[in-house]
Write an enzyme that holds these catalytic residues in place. Structure first.
Site, PDB file in Angstrom:
ATOM      1  N   ASN A  12       0.759  -1.184  -0.030  1.00 36.72           N
ATOM      2  CA  ASN A  12       0.032   0.092   0.026  1.00 36.72           C
ATOM      3  C   ASN A  12       1.078   1.162   0.045  1.00 36.72           C
ATOM      4  OD1 ASN A  12      -1.709   1.995   0.714  1.00 36.72           O
ATOM      5  ND2 ASN A  12      -2.163   1.325   2.635  1.00 36.72           N
ATOM      6  N   TRP A  13       1.199   1.699  -1.176  1.00 31.81           N
ATOM      7  CA  TRP A  13       2.029   3.001  -1.284  1.00 31.81           C
ATOM      8  C   TRP A  13       1.392   4.418  -0.516  1.00 31.81           C
ATOM      9  CZ3 TRP A  13       3.820   2.478  -7.095  1.00 31.81           C
ATOM     10  CH2 TRP A  13       4.622   1.059  -7.157  1.00 31.81           C
ATOM     11  N   LYS A  14      -0.045   4.147  -0.364  1.00 34.40           N
ATOM     12  CA  LYS A  14      -0.357   5.492   0.357  1.00 34.40           C
ATOM     13  C   LYS A  14      -0.327   6.657  -0.604  1.00 34.40           C
ATOM     14  CE  LYS A  14      -0.279   3.040   4.637  1.00 34.40           C
ATOM     15  NZ  LYS A  14      -0.156   3.290   6.343  1.00 34.40           N
ATOM     16  N   HIS A  98      -9.609   1.158   4.982  1.00 32.98           N
ATOM     17  CA  HIS A  98      -8.345   1.267   5.548  1.00 32.98           C
ATOM     18  C   HIS A  98      -8.223   2.192   6.661  1.00 32.98           C
ATOM     19  CE1 HIS A  98      -4.133   2.549   6.755  1.00 32.98           C
ATOM     20  NE2 HIS A  98      -4.034   1.355   5.939  1.00 32.98           N
ATOM     21  N   GLU A 100      -6.875   4.562   8.003  1.00 36.03           N
ATOM     22  CA  GLU A 100      -6.729   6.015   7.657  1.00 36.03           C
ATOM     23  C   GLU A 100      -7.825   6.687   7.055  1.00 36.03           C
ATOM     24  OE1 GLU A 100      -2.974   5.412   5.553  1.00 36.03           O
ATOM     25  OE2 GLU A 100      -2.052   4.974   7.384  1.00 36.03           O
ATOM     26  N   GLU A 170      -5.475  -5.087  10.648  1.00 35.65           N
ATOM     27  CA  GLU A 170      -4.430  -4.218  10.856  1.00 35.65           C
ATOM     28  C   GLU A 170      -4.925  -3.392  12.354  1.00 35.65           C
ATOM     29  OE1 GLU A 170      -2.360  -2.874   7.073  1.00 35.65           O
ATOM     30  OE2 GLU A 170      -4.303  -1.836   7.081  1.00 35.65           O
ATOM     31  N   GLY A 176       2.315   2.127  10.732  1.00 37.03           N
ATOM     32  CA  GLY A 176       3.409   3.173  10.897  1.00 37.03           C
ATOM     33  C   GLY A 176       3.951   3.533  12.086  1.00 37.03           C
ATOM     34  N   SER A 216       3.352  -2.268  10.203  1.00 37.31           N
ATOM     35  CA  SER A 216       4.920  -2.532  10.357  1.00 37.31           C
ATOM     36  C   SER A 216       5.319  -3.793  10.116  1.00 37.31           C
ATOM     37  CB  SER A 216       5.228  -2.059  11.948  1.00 37.31           C
ATOM     38  OG  SER A 216       4.913  -0.763  12.181  1.00 37.31           O
ATOM     39  N   GLY A 237       2.736  -1.004   4.325  1.00 40.29           N
ATOM     40  CA  GLY A 237       2.846   0.215   3.953  1.00 40.29           C
ATOM     41  C   GLY A 237       4.125   0.742   3.821  1.00 40.29           C
TER      42      GLY A 237
HETATM   43  P1  PGA Z   1       2.778   0.266   7.770  1.00 39.45           P
HETATM   44  O1  PGA Z   1       1.425   0.414   7.088  1.00 39.45           O
HETATM   45  O2  PGA Z   1       3.180  -1.256   7.155  1.00 39.45           O
HETATM   46  O3  PGA Z   1       3.642   1.217   7.245  1.00 39.45           O
HETATM   47  O4  PGA Z   1       2.654   0.206   9.075  1.00 39.45           O
HETATM   48  C1  PGA Z   1       0.443  -0.658   7.034  1.00 39.45           C
HETATM   49  C2  PGA Z   1      -0.838  -0.044   6.281  1.00 39.45           C
HETATM   50  O5  PGA Z   1      -1.264   0.882   6.733  1.00 39.45           O
HETATM   51  O6  PGA Z   1      -1.446  -0.870   5.456  1.00 39.45           O
END
Ligand code: PGA
Length: 255
Positions: A12-14, A98, A100, A170, A176, A216, A237
């Site tokens: 997931n490149w966000k 997600h 976010e 998640e 993150g 993470s 991520g």
């Molecule tokens: P992260 O993000 O690997 O940077 O913790 C995971 C995600 O939000 O899918």
């Protein structure tokens, strides 16, 4: 790695990567991972890079995913993207719900459910994200929160639709932050989710559906997490933004 279900590892490149940066990354990933078939590999660039990445992935085994979509079919919805537009770019997967999006854009289960239905109707496979915050975990609410998210996001979907979907567990406190769920915590929640699906949709669906862990994930912890019996992949991520770390997460799981 010997698994009951084929592993699916998605990046997931966000909100990262210009078209040029995305092109560089996907060309390198294609060289490293483009022909292996042991693990399903998916990349989810931002909308603006989907077209360029899609063209590069045409003759590769890596699949394309998007990070969000509208629940609407077409029309006057400024700034939105439909499932049909994604299919037009040969997108196969779409991340929905997600944390976010849930937190910053107030996307709750009813909307996630409507998006999942629209995605499936257009031939896209949803990756539906669920997970509790730290406060909810400390308050002993994890099962209730995640259970409600699963029930709400999957409401009204039939068994065939569910088999095409992916769930991503998640824990919000692990995204993150560099903190990862322990192997016990991850296995416990994945088994809990599978049990919920067994109750709502039957054992066969529960056995078939793939549940990714996210939060993470990095080369140093991927193999241990992915070897857990109910962990069928990872949603990555930060570590998916670099060729080396994303490649290592995948190659570390290969036999
Ligand atoms: P992260 O993000 O690997 O940077 O913790 C995971 C995600 O939000 O899918």
């Amino acid at each position: 790695m010997n698994k009951e279900r084929k592993l699916i590892i998605a990046g997931n490149w966000k909100m990262n990567k210009t078209v040029g940066e995305a092109t560089d990354l996907i060309e390198a990933l294609k060289r490293e991972l483009g022909t292996q078939t042991e693990v399903d590999v998916v990349v989810c660039p931002p909308f603006t890079a989907l077209n360029a990445v899609s063209a590069i992935l045409k003759d590769s085994r890596i699949r394309l995913g998007a990070q969000n979509m509208s629940e609407q079919g077409y029309g006057a919805f400024t700034g939105e993207i439909t499932a049909g537009m994604l299919r037009d770019l040969l997108v196969h997967y779409v991340i929905l719900g997600h944390s976010e999006r849930r937190e910053y854009h107030k996307e709750f289960d009813v909307l996630v459910n409507a998006k999942a239905k629209a995605a499936l109707a257009a031939g896209l496979k949803p990756i539906v994200c669920v997970g509790e915050t730290l406060a909810q975990r400390e308050d002993g609410q994890t099962d209730k929160i995640v259970g409600d998210q699963i029930a709400g996001s999957l409401a009204g979907l039939d068994n065939n639709q569910l088999k095409d979907m992916v769930i991503a567990y998640e824990p919000v406190w692990a995204i993150g932050t560099g903190k990862t769920a322990s192997t016990e915590q991850a296995q416990e929640m994945h088994a809990f989710i599978r049990g919920k699906i067994a109750k709502s949709h039957g054992e066969d669906v529960a056995k078939a559906i793939r549940i990714q862990y996210g939060g993470s994930v990095k080369p140093a912890n991927a193999r241990e997490l992915l070897s857990l019996p109910d962990v069928d992949g990872a949603l990555v991520g930060g570590a998916s933004l670099e060729v080396r770390s994303f490649t290592e997460i995948i190659t570390n799981t290969l036999n």
